[in-house]
Motif scaffolding. Structure first.
Motif, PDB file in Angstrom:
ATOM      1  N   ALA A   1       0.840  -1.171   0.224  1.00 45.02           N
ATOM      2  CA  ALA A   1      -0.032  -0.113   0.042  1.00 45.02           C
ATOM      3  C   ALA A   1       0.806   1.455  -0.024  1.00 45.02           C
ATOM      4  O   ALA A   1       0.326   2.494   0.359  1.00 45.02           O
ATOM      5  N   ALA A   2       2.073   1.244  -0.365  1.00 46.39           N
ATOM      6  CA  ALA A   2       2.914   2.143  -0.387  1.00 46.39           C
ATOM      7  C   ALA A   2       2.473   3.397  -1.236  1.00 46.39           C
ATOM      8  O   ALA A   2       2.940   4.534  -0.776  1.00 46.39           O
ATOM      9  N   THR A   3       2.095   3.356  -2.311  1.00 46.95           N
ATOM     10  CA  THR A   3       1.665   4.305  -3.278  1.00 46.95           C
ATOM     11  C   THR A   3       0.528   5.049  -2.249  1.00 46.95           C
ATOM     12  O   THR A   3       0.297   6.330  -2.660  1.00 46.95           O
ATOM     13  N   TYR A   4      -0.282   4.508  -1.396  1.00 48.37           N
ATOM     14  CA  TYR A   4      -1.338   5.330  -0.956  1.00 48.37           C
ATOM     15  C   TYR A   4      -0.446   5.947   0.300  1.00 48.37           C
ATOM     16  O   TYR A   4      -0.934   7.313   0.510  1.00 48.37           O
ATOM     17  N   GLY A   5       0.382   5.473   1.122  1.00 50.60           N
ATOM     18  CA  GLY A   5       1.201   5.951   2.044  1.00 50.60           C
ATOM     19  C   GLY A   5       1.964   7.489   1.698  1.00 50.60           C
ATOM     20  O   GLY A   5       2.040   8.457   2.194  1.00 50.60           O
ATOM     21  N   GLU A   6       2.602   7.196   0.352  1.00 52.70           N
ATOM     22  CA  GLU A   6       3.088   8.418  -0.076  1.00 52.70           C
ATOM     23  C   GLU A   6       2.342   9.754  -0.430  1.00 52.70           C
ATOM     24  O   GLU A   6       2.688  10.960  -0.211  1.00 52.70           O
ATOM     25  N   ARG A   7       1.166   9.314  -1.118  1.00 56.83           N
ATOM     26  CA  ARG A   7       0.162  10.340  -1.378  1.00 56.83           C
ATOM     27  C   ARG A   7      -0.272  11.131  -0.060  1.00 56.83           C
ATOM     28  O   ARG A   7      -0.447  12.311  -0.134  1.00 56.83           O
ATOM     29  N   SER A   8      -0.519  10.210   0.919  1.00 59.59           N
ATOM     30  CA  SER A   8      -0.946  10.820   2.198  1.00 59.59           C
ATOM     31  C   SER A   8       0.157  11.662   2.660  1.00 59.59           C
ATOM     32  O   SER A   8      -0.263  12.765   3.539  1.00 59.59           O
ATOM     33  N   LEU A   9       1.437  11.211   2.766  1.00 58.76           N
ATOM     34  CA  LEU A   9       2.491  11.908   3.567  1.00 58.76           C
ATOM     35  C   LEU A   9       2.961  13.123   3.185  1.00 58.76           C
ATOM     36  O   LEU A   9       3.079  14.180   3.571  1.00 58.76           O
ATOM     37  N   ASN A  10       2.727  13.070   1.717  1.00 62.63           N
ATOM     38  CA  ASN A  10       3.278  14.446   0.846  1.00 62.63           C
ATOM     39  C   ASN A  10       2.132  15.466   1.338  1.00 62.63           C
ATOM     40  O   ASN A  10       2.471  16.394   1.829  1.00 62.63           O
ATOM     41  N   ALA A  11       0.876  15.190   1.387  1.00 64.77           N
ATOM     42  CA  ALA A  11      -0.199  16.127   1.877  1.00 64.77           C
ATOM     43  C   ALA A  11      -0.156  16.644   3.266  1.00 64.77           C
ATOM     44  O   ALA A  11      -0.238  17.809   3.572  1.00 64.77           O
TER      45      ALA A  11
ATOM     46  N   PRO B   1      -2.883  16.415  -6.657  1.00 61.76           N
ATOM     47  CA  PRO B   1      -3.414  15.584  -5.658  1.00 61.76           C
ATOM     48  C   PRO B   1      -4.707  14.861  -5.900  1.00 61.76           C
ATOM     49  O   PRO B   1      -5.336  15.310  -6.890  1.00 61.76           O
ATOM     50  N   ASP B   2      -4.728  13.861  -5.297  1.00 61.47           N
ATOM     51  CA  ASP B   2      -6.046  12.962  -5.207  1.00 61.47           C
ATOM     52  C   ASP B   2      -6.766  13.008  -4.065  1.00 61.47           C
ATOM     53  O   ASP B   2      -6.566  14.022  -2.959  1.00 61.47           O
ATOM     54  N   TRP B   3      -7.928  12.433  -4.006  1.00 60.75           N
ATOM     55  CA  TRP B   3      -8.929  12.506  -2.845  1.00 60.75           C
ATOM     56  C   TRP B   3      -8.221  12.188  -1.669  1.00 60.75           C
ATOM     57  O   TRP B   3      -8.582  12.500  -0.393  1.00 60.75           O
ATOM     58  N   LEU B   4      -7.112  11.271  -1.524  1.00 64.44           N
ATOM     59  CA  LEU B   4      -6.461  10.673  -0.244  1.00 64.44           C
ATOM     60  C   LEU B   4      -5.476  11.825   0.158  1.00 64.44           C
ATOM     61  O   LEU B   4      -5.469  12.124   1.138  1.00 64.44           O
ATOM     62  N   ALA B   5      -4.760  12.339  -0.709  1.00 61.81           N
ATOM     63  CA  ALA B   5      -3.975  13.341  -0.421  1.00 61.81           C
ATOM     64  C   ALA B   5      -4.862  14.584   0.349  1.00 61.81           C
ATOM     65  O   ALA B   5      -4.610  15.283   1.245  1.00 61.81           O
ATOM     66  N   ALA B   6      -6.167  14.979  -0.314  1.00 61.47           N
ATOM     67  CA  ALA B   6      -7.042  16.049   0.138  1.00 61.47           C
ATOM     68  C   ALA B   6      -7.493  15.651   1.674  1.00 61.47           C
ATOM     69  O   ALA B   6      -7.481  16.406   2.323  1.00 61.47           O
ATOM     70  N   ASN B   7      -8.118  14.550   1.472  1.00 65.27           N
ATOM     71  CA  ASN B   7      -8.270  13.924   3.149  1.00 65.27           C
ATOM     72  C   ASN B   7      -7.357  14.065   4.155  1.00 65.27           C
ATOM     73  O   ASN B   7      -7.480  14.430   5.293  1.00 65.27           O
ATOM     74  N   SER B   8      -6.140  13.828   3.674  1.00 66.69           N
ATOM     75  CA  SER B   8      -5.089  13.746   4.580  1.00 66.69           C
ATOM     76  C   SER B   8      -4.559  15.245   4.973  1.00 66.69           C
ATOM     77  O   SER B   8      -4.341  15.620   6.214  1.00 66.69           O
TER      78      SER B   8
END
Length: 377
Positions: A46-56, A306-313
């Protein structure tokens, strides 16, 4: 007593005083920080999700720390890698609570990780705030558990309705990963479909981490479905869609929000065309000033939208920052602040938490057209 001895005693006392002063300053500096723990899947499946979240999360914290009102009380992020494993997530959560003494932990994106850490959060009275976990079980996981991600039930209703409208009420199959998040999506979809008068003719499960899903695809082919609902992570779903195209298995494909990913498009290539997904109400092309500012800042810093996960984070950190700035220091005070959050103007949608720590947001439907996720019309 001679002068040398007196001088030595005086020097020793002075050193002790200085040491204690330094310790007190260090301890005091910690008190001035707003400490937020972060547990994300930075490696593993799930690293791609973690990266997007951490960036945000980093973007939000840096923006806050650049604000004059946070100069004396900066946001301090303490980041741990769950390695995409529930057991590792629990260890990281405990480390943040027991050693770093954080009052709140953001992350736990996968349902497996969030559900595994929820008992620890309840036991230690530490707020767990997930921007990504969607399982319905999180709703009753405890009083310290929050998320600004809409649940599988909300998404399932929207995608089930779209499926029936475009593919009919029958000849619908489900292909899902053997994981808590995917199973929750499966169950919610089947229920939502039944509520609308439809039914699933069969389900096929798959194990994550494989590179060949042709056997599962042949099981689907044997059912002869007109539509297939997919539930899982972007890597596996991308491989499945690509291999469906290669072996000539065609159907209308629908999927959970985990499929809304650039990585899936890259892996699936033409196999992703026509895929319809339910996702969060984040629109990167919005002209709303605060959303546009977020998208521009994210683009400028990371070279991509950014995507929805980045926005949520991003919203998760901004929501917590407001609560902390309003005077919350302890986990209980942060918990009260989250429950009291109503109509927060987030970039991922207006955010309000109910009595279960759940968020209610409208759902967006998107379709892959010419290699891009575009609003469904």
């Amino acid at each position: 007593m001679n002068k040398k001895i007196l001088g030595g005693i005086a020097l020793s006392i002075a050193i002790v005083v200085i040491v204690f002063a330094v310790i007190n300053v260090r301890d005091h500096s910690k008190d001035l920080e707003y400490r937020i723990g972060v547990v994300l899947p930075l490696t593993g499946r799930a690293a791609t999700y973690g990266e997007r979240s951490l960036n945000a999360i980093h973007l939000a914290a840096d923006q806050l720390n650049a604000d004059a009102s946070f100069v004396d009380h900066p946001i301090k992020l303490i980041v741990e890698d769950s390695q995409s494993l529930a057991t590792r997530a629990v260890s990281a959560f405990r480390k943040l609570v027991d050693i770093d003494k954080v009052p709140v932990v953001v992350g736990l994106l996968t349902s497996d990780e969030a559900l595994s850490c929820a008992p620890v959060a309840e036991q230690t009275k530490t707020v767990l705030f997930s921007p990504g976990a969607a399982t319905t079980k999180l709703k009753i996981a405890g009083d310290y558990i929050f998320r600004n991600r809409e649940s599988t039930d909300l998404q399932a209703k929207a995608i089930a309705r779209a499926c029936i409208e475009r593919s009919g009420k029958d000849r619908i199959a489900v292909l899902h990963a053997n994981a808590a998040n995917a199973v929750s999506y499966r169950d919610s979809f089947i229920k939502a479909l039944a509520d609308l008068g439809g039914h699933v003719m069969g389900t096929v499960a798959f194990n994550e981490g494989k590179t060949d899903y042709r056997a599962e695809i042949e099981q689907l082919r044997a059912l002869n479905p007109k539509a297939v609902y997919l539930s899982g992570y972007d890597t596996e779903l991308g491989i499945i869609l690509k291999q469906c195209k290669e072996v000539g298995f065609s159907a209308m494909f629908y999927a959970s929000a985990g499929a809304v990913s650039k990585k899936l498009l890259e892996i699936a290539e033409e196999g992703a065309e026509g895929l319809i997904c339910a996702t969060a109400p984040f629109e990167a092309g919005s002209e709303e000033p605060h959303i546009k500012a977020f998208v521009n800042s994210f683009n400028e810093r990371y070279g991509k939208a950014p995507d929805w996960l980045a926005a949520n984070s991003y919203d998760a950190i901004k929501i917590l920052a407001k609560i902390l700035k309003d005077g919350a220091k302890t986990s209980d005070e942060i918990k009260v602040g989250l429950y009291a959050t109503k109509n927060f103007p987030g970039v991922a949608g207006t955010t309000t938490f109910d009595k279960y720590g759940e968020v209610t947001k409208p759902i967006t439907l998107v379709k892959v057209i010419s290699g891009r996720f575009l609003p469904l019309k």
